[in-house]
Write a protein that holds these residues in place. Structure first.
Motif, short mmCIF file in Angstrom:
data_model
loop_
_atom_site.label_atom_id
_atom_site.label_comp_id
_atom_site.label_asym_id
_atom_site.label_seq_id
_atom_site.Cartn_x
_atom_site.Cartn_y
_atom_site.Cartn_z
N GLY A 171 49.71 19.36 19.22
CA GLY A 171 48.76 20.42 19.53
C GLY A 171 47.89 20.84 18.35
O GLY A 171 46.90 21.54 18.51
N MET A 172 48.25 20.41 17.15
CA MET A 172 47.46 20.74 15.96
C MET A 172 46.15 19.95 15.98
O MET A 172 46.14 18.77 16.36
CB MET A 172 48.27 20.35 14.71
CG MET A 172 47.63 20.76 13.39
SD MET A 172 48.69 20.22 12.03
CE MET A 172 48.15 21.35 10.75
N SER A 173 45.06 20.58 15.55
CA SER A 173 43.80 19.84 15.48
C SER A 173 43.72 19.08 14.17
O SER A 173 44.33 19.48 13.16
CB SER A 173 42.61 20.79 15.60
OG SER A 173 42.46 21.55 14.41
N ASP A 184 42.50 21.34 11.43
CA ASP A 184 43.49 22.18 10.76
C ASP A 184 44.32 21.37 9.76
O ASP A 184 44.73 21.88 8.71
CB ASP A 184 44.39 22.88 11.78
CG ASP A 184 43.67 24.03 12.48
OD1 ASP A 184 42.67 24.54 11.91
OD2 ASP A 184 44.08 24.41 13.59
N LYS A 240 37.76 20.03 15.25
CA LYS A 240 38.50 21.12 15.91
C LYS A 240 38.92 20.73 17.32
O LYS A 240 39.92 21.25 17.83
CB LYS A 240 37.62 22.38 15.96
CG LYS A 240 37.47 23.05 14.61
CD LYS A 240 36.66 24.32 14.66
CE LYS A 240 36.59 24.95 13.26
NZ LYS A 240 35.62 26.03 13.16
N SER A 241 38.17 19.84 17.96
CA SER A 241 38.47 19.50 19.36
C SER A 241 39.49 18.38 19.49
O SER A 241 39.98 18.12 20.59
CB SER A 241 37.18 19.13 20.09
OG SER A 241 36.62 17.98 19.48
N GLU A 242 39.80 17.71 18.39
CA GLU A 242 40.77 16.61 18.46
C GLU A 242 42.17 17.16 18.18
O GLU A 242 42.51 17.46 17.03
CB GLU A 242 40.42 15.51 17.47
CG GLU A 242 41.34 14.30 17.58
CD GLU A 242 40.94 13.16 16.67
OE1 GLU A 242 40.99 12.00 17.09
OE2 GLU A 242 40.55 13.45 15.50
N LYS A 243 43.00 17.23 19.22
CA LYS A 243 44.35 17.78 19.08
C LYS A 243 45.38 16.65 19.12
O LYS A 243 45.30 15.75 19.96
CB LYS A 243 44.62 18.77 20.22
CG LYS A 243 43.60 19.90 20.33
CD LYS A 243 43.93 21.03 19.39
CE LYS A 243 43.25 22.35 19.64
NZ LYS A 243 41.95 22.49 20.17
N LYS A 247 48.71 14.67 19.94
CA LYS A 247 49.62 14.62 21.08
C LYS A 247 50.90 13.88 20.72
O LYS A 247 50.88 13.00 19.83
CB LYS A 247 48.96 13.88 22.26
CG LYS A 247 47.61 14.41 22.67
CD LYS A 247 47.03 13.64 23.85
CE LYS A 247 46.93 12.12 23.65
NZ LYS A 247 46.04 11.70 22.57
#
Ligand code: MF3
Ligand code: CO
Length: 238
Positions: free
Chosen positions: A22-24, A27, A70-73, A75
């Motif tokens: 879930g971390m981008s 981040d 920011k939009s790449e999380k 999985k």
């Protein structure tokens, strides 16, 4: 260069400790940036040829130069290659490692293992009098004999006052050929290994390099000094 290497290795370790589902990737880049800056160094990649971040973060079929977003999380089951450089007191360190996000497939693990082990096998061959081709050959043979393929368009390199210096250090080639290693040289050895075909493409953003077949890719890198006593890995974490 020991100092630059330690900060580089530490940043990579901090990133590995921070990775979670879930971390981008943005981040994750912040963690790396903050580690480097708080240790008094500068991120080597930030603004290099206009590169917009401190680290390259390359998920799954991205081979290298993935731009944090920011939009790449992340999985569960992803593999994420993180490439970091730190600059301090006039010298650079450069290192990369592929991490697993949660549990990954045995196929992904095998690719990561082969890529990492080929890096360490190549490092063992670093000594005065050895040739760049000895390193290239070891990486190529190690991975191809396990059914993986070697990226040709991007190579390792000398590293020092500049991030990229001579000589080129390809991950494919012939033993006994190429420049001879001498004490005092420092090289970045960095196998980029694909699960499927070797072909890669650059996305329209001008940076992101992906596999053409959409299969996985792994990347491990260390900055290694040549000494009379053999290799010294400069980018291990404290
Ligand atoms: N880390 C890469 C290398 O190993 C270079 C990154 S390119 C940059 O050589 F533009 F992101 F800096
Ligand atoms: Co490099």
């Amino acid at each position: 260069m020991k100092k630059a290497g330690l900060i580089t290795g530490g940043a990579l370790k901090a990133a590995g400790n921070a990775i979670h589902e879930g971390m981008s990737t943005y981040d994750l880049d912040r963690v790396i940036h903050d580690y480097i800056v708080s240790h008094g160094a500068k991120p080597s990649f930030l603004h290099y040829s206009g590169y917009p971040a401190s680290a390259c973060i390359s998920v799954n079929d991205t081979v290298i130069h993935g731009i944090p977003s920011k939009s790449e999380k992340l999985k569960k089951g992803d593999i994420v290659s993180i490439d970091v450089g730190a600059y301090i007191d006039g010298y650079h360190g450069d290192s990369a490692k592929t991490f697993a996000v949660g549990e990954i497939s045995p196929e992904a693990q095998a690719l990561m293992d082969s890529t990492e082990q080929s890096l360490y096998a190549a490092i063992e061959a670093v000594r005065p009098g050895a040739r760049i081709g000895d390193i290239s050959h070891i990486v190529q043979e190690y991975n191809e004999s396990r059914g993986f393929s070697v990226v040709r368009q991007y190579v390792g390199h000398g590293v020092g006052r500049d991030l990229h210096e001579d000589p080129e250090v390809p991950n494919f080639g012939r033993a006994g050929h190429g420049p001879r290693l001498v004490p005092g040289m420092v090289i970045a050895i960095e196998p980029m290994i694909n699960q499927g075909g070797a072909q890669v493409k650059v996305l329209p953003d001008g940076w992101t390099v992906k596999t053409v077949d959409g299969k996985l890719s792994a990347h491990f890198e260390h900055t290694v000094a040549v000494t009379a006593d053999g290799p010294v890995i400069l980018t291990l974490a404290e």
